[in-house]
Write a protein that holds these residues in place. Structure first.
Motif, PDB file in Angstrom:
ATOM      1  N   ASP A 198      -3.746 -10.022  16.020  1.00  0.00           N
ATOM      2  CA  ASP A 198      -3.183  -8.995  15.139  1.00  0.00           C
ATOM      3  C   ASP A 198      -1.655  -8.980  15.327  1.00  0.00           C
ATOM      4  OD1 ASP A 198      -4.213  -6.218  13.677  1.00  0.00           O
ATOM      5  OD2 ASP A 198      -2.303  -5.947  14.719  1.00  0.00           O
ATOM      6  N   ALA A 199      -0.937  -8.548  14.289  1.00  0.00           N
ATOM      7  CA  ALA A 199       0.529  -8.524  14.371  1.00  0.00           C
ATOM      8  C   ALA A 199       1.038  -7.568  15.448  1.00  0.00           C
ATOM      9  CB  ALA A 199       1.109  -8.110  13.019  1.00  0.00           C
ATOM     10  N   HIS A 200       0.194  -6.613  15.831  1.00  0.00           N
ATOM     11  CA  HIS A 200       0.606  -5.585  16.792  1.00  0.00           C
ATOM     12  C   HIS A 200      -0.081  -5.794  18.135  1.00  0.00           C
ATOM     13  CE1 HIS A 200       0.845  -3.829  12.681  1.00  0.00           C
ATOM     14  NE2 HIS A 200       2.063  -3.560  13.114  1.00  0.00           N
ATOM     15  N   HIS A 225      -8.171  -1.819  18.343  1.00  0.00           N
ATOM     16  CA  HIS A 225      -7.447  -2.333  19.519  1.00  0.00           C
ATOM     17  C   HIS A 225      -6.326  -1.442  20.047  1.00  0.00           C
ATOM     18  CE1 HIS A 225      -3.975  -4.939  17.612  1.00  0.00           C
ATOM     19  NE2 HIS A 225      -4.202  -3.865  16.892  1.00  0.00           N
ATOM     20  N   ASP A 269      -2.483  -8.692   9.714  1.00  0.00           N
ATOM     21  CA  ASP A 269      -1.275  -8.009   9.233  1.00  0.00           C
ATOM     22  C   ASP A 269       0.011  -8.745   9.603  1.00  0.00           C
ATOM     23  OD1 ASP A 269      -1.853  -7.400  11.866  1.00  0.00           O
ATOM     24  OD2 ASP A 269      -1.811  -5.217  11.578  1.00  0.00           O
ATOM     25  N   GLY A 271      -6.460  -5.321  12.140  1.00  0.00           N
ATOM     26  CA  GLY A 271      -5.641  -4.917  10.997  1.00  0.00           C
ATOM     27  C   GLY A 271      -5.617  -5.939   9.870  1.00  0.00           C
ATOM     28  N   TYR A 295      -3.532  -5.318   5.865  1.00  0.00           N
ATOM     29  CA  TYR A 295      -3.417  -4.196   4.932  1.00  0.00           C
ATOM     30  C   TYR A 295      -2.964  -4.576   3.534  1.00  0.00           C
ATOM     31  CZ  TYR A 295      -3.971  -2.025   9.390  1.00  0.00           C
ATOM     32  OH  TYR A 295      -4.477  -1.692  10.623  1.00  0.00           O
TER      33      TYR A 295
HETATM   34 ZN   LIG Z   1      -2.001  -4.466  13.386  1.00  0.00          ZN
END
Ligand SMILES: [Zn+2]
Length: 321
Positions: free
Chosen positions: A168-170, A130, A257, A299, A301
């Motif tokens: 996703d966290a981002h 992404h 994540d 993500g 991790y």
């Molecule tokens: Zn991420």
């Protein structure tokens, strides 16, 4: 009768060949093996159905990435370089071929969604996608699997309106860039506020450009944000946006994540939150687009919590109501 719907996992051992130093890099092959090992021991094990993908052809990638970029990417891998574009983006000889296979997995997810109803479909592929823009690798991402799937869905099956939900966290800058001016693809992203988080994009005021104005929705959360704020945001912002947009299908950019134990973000998601996200999306997909929903791994991790988080998400998607 089974408690869970069938869960289609699109996966190949070939995804492990994008190996740039094992666990020296957080985006490691072990991410996928840990997920599979965990799922095979848990309550979903009898509902899993693994399918081997085939590679994406260049024609399916060109609507998202430039030909020049693809050539540069291939050349970087085959010439033995260790990074592409930025030192974060580690590559090996196999990375280009594996990335084509990951893109192909997202297309296969679309094919399965069109062939079968009432099933869960998850692309368990890497490298993730992404952050990858038309001509820019970023954040461990090379080919934008979600964007490629959206264009494929439109082109092959004439599904016009696609809603992308990125948890996703981002912020998925690559997805946003691809569809910034496109009113037919709605990009919704819930992520840690860009002031505190990579890649520094995804401000609330970015809502799309030109004809695409109003079809991007960035929901930026403060560090430490947890379950209650996420659920409130989904209910109060994502649900009305999706009902108003009336998509033909939904793609989830499924990143894990945001987990409190994952040091890639400052978010504080519990494992169980991913189950709530799964059931939220499944219910909405049934309501607005006959259940046409696919999920594509991004993500996540922390190797101890990634498997349980994916399991919880799949369980939320798969539970029979
Ligand atoms: Zn991420």
């Amino acid at each position: 009768m089974a408690q869970f719907k069938q869960i289609n996992m699109i996966y190949s051992d070939r995804f492990l060949d994008h190996d740039t130093g094992g666990q020296d890099h957080p985006e490691s092959p072990e991410r996928l093996t840990r997920i599979i090992n965990h799922l095979r021991k848990g309550p979903l094990k009898d509902s899993l159905n693994f399918t081997e993908p085939s590679s994406s052809g260049t024609a399916d990638i060109l609507p998202v990435h430039s030909r020049e970029y693809l050539l540069r990417f291939e050349e970087a891998c085959l010439s033995g370089r260790e990074t592409f574009g930025h030192s974060d983006n580690r590559i090996c000889y196999d990375t280009y071929e594996v990335a084509l296979l990951a893109a192909g997995a997202s297309e296969m997810a679309v094919d399965i969604a069109e062939e079968a109803t009432g099933q869960v479909i998850f692309s368990l592929a890497r490298p993730p996608g992404h952050h990858a823009e038309a001509a820019l690798p970023l954040g461990f991402c090379f080919l934008n699997n979600v964007a490629i799937a959206a264009r494929y869905w439109q082109r092959k099956y004439a599904r016009k309106r696609i809603f992308i939900m990125d948890f996703d966290a981002h912020h998925g800058n690559g997805i946003q860039e691809t569809f910034d001016e496109d009113p037919k693809v709605f990009y919704a992203s819930i992520h840690e506020h860009p002031t505190f988080s990579f890649p520094g994009t995804g401000y609330e005021e970015d809502t799309g450009s030109g004809a695409g104005e109003g079809f991007t929705m960035n929901m930026a959360l403060p560090p430490g944000a947890a379950e209650s704020l996420v659920l409130k945001t989904l209910k109060e912002r994502v649900e009305p946006a999706m009902e108003q947009f009336q998509p033909d299908c939904i793609i989830a950019a499924a990143g894990f994540d945001g987990h409190e134990a994952d040091d890639m973000s400052g978010l504080a998601y519990s494992t169980s939150l991913f189950g709530h996200i799964g059931s939220f999306l499944a219910v909405l997909a049934d309501r607005v687009c006959q259940g046409r929903l696919i999920s594509i791994l991004e993500g996540g991790y922390n190797l101890d919590f990634l498997g349980p988080s994916v399991e919880m998400y799949l369980g939320g998607l798969a539970v029979k109501i």
